[in-house]
Design a protein around this motif. Structure first.
Motif, PDB file in Angstrom:
ATOM      1  N   ARG B  35       9.496  -4.516  -3.899  1.00 57.35           N
ATOM      2  CA  ARG B  35      10.160  -5.820  -3.976  1.00 57.35           C
ATOM      3  C   ARG B  35       9.156  -6.964  -3.920  1.00 57.35           C
ATOM      4  O   ARG B  35       8.001  -6.758  -3.577  1.00 57.35           O
ATOM      5  CB  ARG B  35      11.091  -5.983  -2.775  1.00 57.35           C
ATOM      6  CG  ARG B  35      12.304  -5.107  -2.804  1.00 57.35           C
ATOM      7  CD  ARG B  35      13.144  -5.459  -1.583  1.00 57.35           C
ATOM      8  NE  ARG B  35      14.306  -4.587  -1.519  1.00 57.35           N
ATOM      9  CZ  ARG B  35      15.557  -5.050  -1.423  1.00 57.35           C
ATOM     10  NH1 ARG B  35      15.781  -6.345  -1.375  1.00 57.35           N
ATOM     11  NH2 ARG B  35      16.569  -4.214  -1.372  1.00 57.35           N
ATOM     12  N   ASN B  36       9.659  -8.152  -4.183  1.00 62.08           N
ATOM     13  CA  ASN B  36       8.829  -9.350  -4.023  1.00 62.08           C
ATOM     14  C   ASN B  36       8.254  -9.402  -2.617  1.00 62.08           C
ATOM     15  O   ASN B  36       8.978  -9.191  -1.647  1.00 62.08           O
ATOM     16  CB  ASN B  36       9.670 -10.626  -4.214  1.00 62.08           C
ATOM     17  CG  ASN B  36       9.996 -10.858  -5.676  1.00 62.08           C
ATOM     18  OD1 ASN B  36       9.216 -10.511  -6.548  1.00 62.08           O
ATOM     19  ND2 ASN B  36      11.153 -11.432  -5.938  1.00 62.08           N
ATOM     20  N   GLY B  37       6.971  -9.665  -2.532  1.00 60.01           N
ATOM     21  CA  GLY B  37       6.357  -9.839  -1.222  1.00 60.01           C
ATOM     22  C   GLY B  37       6.009  -8.544  -0.519  1.00 60.01           C
ATOM     23  O   GLY B  37       5.582  -8.558   0.637  1.00 60.01           O
ATOM     24  N   LYS B  40       2.097  -5.729  -3.258  1.00 61.43           N
ATOM     25  CA  LYS B  40       1.511  -5.051  -4.428  1.00 61.43           C
ATOM     26  C   LYS B  40       0.292  -5.819  -4.946  1.00 61.43           C
ATOM     27  O   LYS B  40      -0.778  -5.245  -5.141  1.00 61.43           O
ATOM     28  CB  LYS B  40       2.569  -4.922  -5.542  1.00 61.43           C
ATOM     29  CG  LYS B  40       3.881  -4.297  -5.083  1.00 61.43           C
ATOM     30  CD  LYS B  40       4.910  -4.202  -6.176  1.00 61.43           C
ATOM     31  CE  LYS B  40       5.366  -5.548  -6.747  1.00 61.43           C
ATOM     32  NZ  LYS B  40       6.116  -6.391  -5.810  1.00 61.43           N
TER      33      LYS B  40
HETATM   34  N1  LIG Z   1      -2.847 -16.457  -0.648  1.00 63.17           N
HETATM   35  C1  LIG Z   1      -1.953 -16.077   0.305  1.00 63.17           C
HETATM   36  N2  LIG Z   1      -2.003 -16.626   1.547  1.00 63.17           N
HETATM   37  C2  LIG Z   1      -1.134 -16.254   2.501  1.00 63.17           C
HETATM   38  N3  LIG Z   1      -0.162 -15.324   2.336  1.00 63.17           N
HETATM   39  C3  LIG Z   1      -0.057 -14.743   1.126  1.00 63.17           C
HETATM   40  C4  LIG Z   1      -0.946 -15.091   0.045  1.00 63.17           C
HETATM   41  N4  LIG Z   1      -0.613 -14.350  -1.032  1.00 63.17           N
HETATM   42  C5  LIG Z   1       0.430 -13.589  -0.650  1.00 63.17           C
HETATM   43  N5  LIG Z   1       0.761 -13.812   0.640  1.00 63.17           N
HETATM   44  C6  LIG Z   1       1.843 -13.142   1.390  1.00 63.17           C
HETATM   45  O1  LIG Z   1       1.543 -11.759   1.418  1.00 63.17           O
HETATM   46  C7  LIG Z   1       2.719 -11.003   1.230  1.00 63.17           C
HETATM   47  C8  LIG Z   1       2.517 -10.045   0.066  1.00 63.17           C
HETATM   48  O2  LIG Z   1       2.328 -10.782  -1.126  1.00 63.17           O
HETATM   49  P1  LIG Z   1       2.005 -10.112  -2.524  1.00 63.17           P
HETATM   50  O3  LIG Z   1       1.679 -11.210  -3.447  1.00 63.17           O
HETATM   51  O4  LIG Z   1       1.005  -9.039  -2.326  1.00 63.17           O
HETATM   52  O5  LIG Z   1       3.390  -9.463  -2.886  1.00 63.17           O
HETATM   53  P2  LIG Z   1       3.843  -8.740  -4.217  1.00 63.17           P
HETATM   54  O6  LIG Z   1       4.305  -7.410  -3.819  1.00 63.17           O
HETATM   55  O7  LIG Z   1       2.789  -8.825  -5.253  1.00 63.17           O
HETATM   56  O8  LIG Z   1       5.076  -9.629  -4.633  1.00 63.17           O
HETATM   57  P3  LIG Z   1       5.544 -10.150  -6.082  1.00 63.17           P
HETATM   58  O9  LIG Z   1       6.359  -9.070  -6.642  1.00 63.17           O
HETATM   59  O10 LIG Z   1       6.359 -11.363  -5.767  1.00 63.17           O
HETATM   60  O11 LIG Z   1       4.336 -10.470  -6.877  1.00 63.17           O
HETATM   61  C9  LIG Z   1       3.852 -11.983   1.011  1.00 63.17           C
HETATM   62  O12 LIG Z   1       4.545 -12.124   2.222  1.00 63.17           O
HETATM   63  C10 LIG Z   1       3.164 -13.274   0.663  1.00 63.17           C
HETATM   64  O13 LIG Z   1       3.883 -14.376   1.143  1.00 63.17           O
END
Ligand SMILES: Nc1ncnc2c1ncn2[C@@H]1O[C@H](COP(=O)(O)OP(=O)(O)OP(=O)(O)O)[C@@H](O)[C@H]1O
Ligand SMILES: [Mg+2]
Lengths: 295, 230
Positions: B35-37, B40
């Motif tokens: 899922r989002n967040g 990944k």
């Molecule tokens: N630059 C950052 N600074 C602080 N927190 C971050 C940063 N980038 C991501 N996060 C946090 O880290 C967690 C994981 O984010 P990530 O981008 O890895 O998720 P994702 O699985 O790729 O989601 P998506 O499908 O939305 O791309 C989230 O809670 C996000 O808010």
């Protein structure tokens, strides 16, 4: 006597030439500042002092070692660049992760230290350096007399500016610099040693100040304050042209020199403030500068 | 080829990855679903050394990369295509394509790349960000194909693109795999990933919670859909 716009032609052309020469230095110095600011996000207040060091090194090479102008044109920028590399590695790099003010204050301090050291060693009135024989004398252009060395400085400055512009805008090395300015982390993930690129860019920007110093040595008195006098105007040029724009820095540098030259003819009292008046107007109309990309 | 164990990563104070563990074998296409967040993108960034802090183990072809700098990791032969695509606005399409240095022999030739992505030749002189979203995505993938990197990390290459373009990108990734590249693909588009991948890892809260081989995917589609919130 030939009159143009109510002024004697020789006076007008003479001031115009002075304006273009000043503009040459504005352009070369603001070019280095723009490159450094683009990649390092450091406002290099020591740029004027390093320009001064370039002029002193040129003088020193002749005075102490008997090495003349032409070799100095290569040696002095290399030495100033190497000195800049040392400054970057030992001091400036520690400011990258901090607020932009830290880099500004550090380089401002460095400028004062350099200027102080040279004042201590050579006094504030400085030393003099004469143009090489090949470039001495004057040319009669018909409408005015052109001191050969002044013509040479303008030509050299134009060549230097165009060469730097070409490298940055049209070569793969330039593409690497532009990319590193935009997204250094990604460029590094592609396998580029970005910290090294940054250090060498600082050295190159500073070497450019050193080269301007070589050109300036026979033209102005070589003294510890020569960089400070110039750098205030150069900062105005960078702000007017737009931080980080290479072509903008060049055009604005020459343009402002010329505007200053004309002001000297028509209203001399305003010649030292006209640049700042232009800056105020430009900033009101275009906060990012004439050639700046909107922040 | 790539073995991740006990991988933790932080952004300043926030602890995002909590002991990720998975592997990618040579020639495979493996996805991270979640899922989002879920973490990944952070996983890919941690592999590239682009997070402020990370611990654990990242072994690539036997070499430990957990303490390596991003440029060392790139030079080791890992190509990265970030979620935002990372196209440089100040560079032309051609300059974007030629920017990443060659890190190993055996990368795709420019002629092959132009054959696979004909638009990139036609638009060579335009600024990188003047391309359409789909073209930018293709450029972001194309430029890591010529460097000789054999493991490609692709972060949501279909995000925000029209179905036709998604299909094209799917064909490209299949072709890339056929040419011997190994791909670690982050996807939310599960139907897209299903056609390409050999194995899927399900990521929740910064951990791998499940591994699904391609042949079991159909049987488990429903529970997966639920867990992915689709
Ligand atoms: N630059 C950052 N600074 C602080 N927190 C971050 C940063 N980038 C991501 N996060 C946090 O880290 C967690 C994981 O984010 P990530 O981008 O890895 O998720 P994702 O699985 O790729 O989601 P998506 O499908 O939305 O791309 C989230 O809670 C996000 O808010
Ligand atoms: Mg993501």
């Amino acid at each position: 006597m030939l009159m143009i716009l109510g002024k004697p032609a020789p006076l007008l052309f003479g001031q115009l030439l002075l304006g273009i020469i000043n503009g040459s230095f504005y352009a070369m110095l603001s070019l280095g500042l723009a490159i450094i600011f683009g990649l390092l996000n450091v406002i290099n207040f020591a740029h004027g002092a390093l320009f001064m060091v370039g002029a002193f090194v040129t003088w020193g090479l002749l005075h102490y070692l008997g090495i003349g102008y032409w070799p100095a044109m290569v040696l002095a920028p290399v030495m100033v660049g190497a000195f800049g590399l040392g400054l970057e590695r030992t001091l400036i790099r520690f400011t990258y992760k901090l607020d932009i003010l830290y880099g500004l204050l550090l380089t401002f301090g460095l400028a004062l230290v350099l200027q102080g050291l040279f004042t201590n060693a050579y006094g504030s009135s400085g030393v003099s350096y004469s143009a090489p024989d090949l470039l001495s004398g004057t040319l009669n252009l018909g409408f005015m007399y052109l001191p050969v060395y002044r013509g040479f400085v303008v030509a050299a400055a134009i060549i230097i500016c165009v060469a730097v512009w070409f490298v940055i805008e049209k070569t793969s090395l330039g593409a690497l610099l532009r990319a590193s300015t935009e997204n250094p982390a990604l460029v590094q993930a592609f396998g580029v040693n970005v910290p090294r690129v940054i250090a060498l860019t600082f050295a190159a920007g500073v070497a450019l100040a050193g080269l301007a110093g070589v050109l300036a040595a026979p033209l102005y008195s070589v003294n510890p304050g020569m960089g400070t006098d110039l750098i205030n105007t150069v900062f105005a040029v960078v702000v007017i042209g737009g931080m980080g724009s290479i072509g903008g820095a060049i055009l604005t540098g020459f343009g402002l020199g010329i505007i200053q030259g004309f002001t000297e003819v028509y209203y001399p009292a305003a010649s030292s403030v006209v640049v700042f008046a232009v800056m105020a107007v430009v900033l009101l109309a275009r906060p990012a500068g004439l050639f700046g990309r909107a922040a | 080829m790539l073995e991740i164990a006990d991988l933790n990563a932080w952004y300043d104070e926030s602890h995002v990855l909590h002991g990720m563990k998975f592997e990618v074998r040579e020639g495979e296409c493996v996805t991270l679903l979640g899922r989002n967040g879920a973490g990944k993108s952070t996983t890919l960034k941690a592999i590239m050394g682009l997070v402020p802090k990370r611990t654990g183990s990242i072994r690539f072809r036997g070499a430990e990369l957990i303490a390596a700098r991003p440029d060392t990791i790139g030079r080791a032969g890992i190509g990265f295509c970030p979620e935002d695509r990372g196209i440089f606005a100040g560079l032309t399409v051609e300059e974007n394509l030629m920017l990443p240095p060659v890190v190993a022999p055996g990368g795709m030739s420019i002629a092959d790349i132009h054959e696979l992505f004909p638009n990139l030749r036609e638009r060579a002189k335009s600024p990188g960000t003047k391309l359409s979203g789909g073209e930018q995505q293709m450029l972001a993938i194309a430029r890591i194909l010529r460097t000789g990197a054999k493991l490609l990390l692709l972060d949501e290459p279909t995000e925000g693109l029209a179905p036709v373009i998604v299909q094209q990108i799917g064909h490209m990734i299949a072709e890339i795999k056929r040419r011997g590249f190994t791909v670690l693909l982050v996807e939310q588009n599960f139907r897209f990933a299903a056609k390409l991948a050999d194995r899927h890892y399900l990521v929740e809260h910064g951990q791998v919670v499940d591994m699904i081989p391609a042949h079991e995917l159909a049987a488990r589609a429903e529970s997966l859909n639920q867990r992915l919130g689709i």
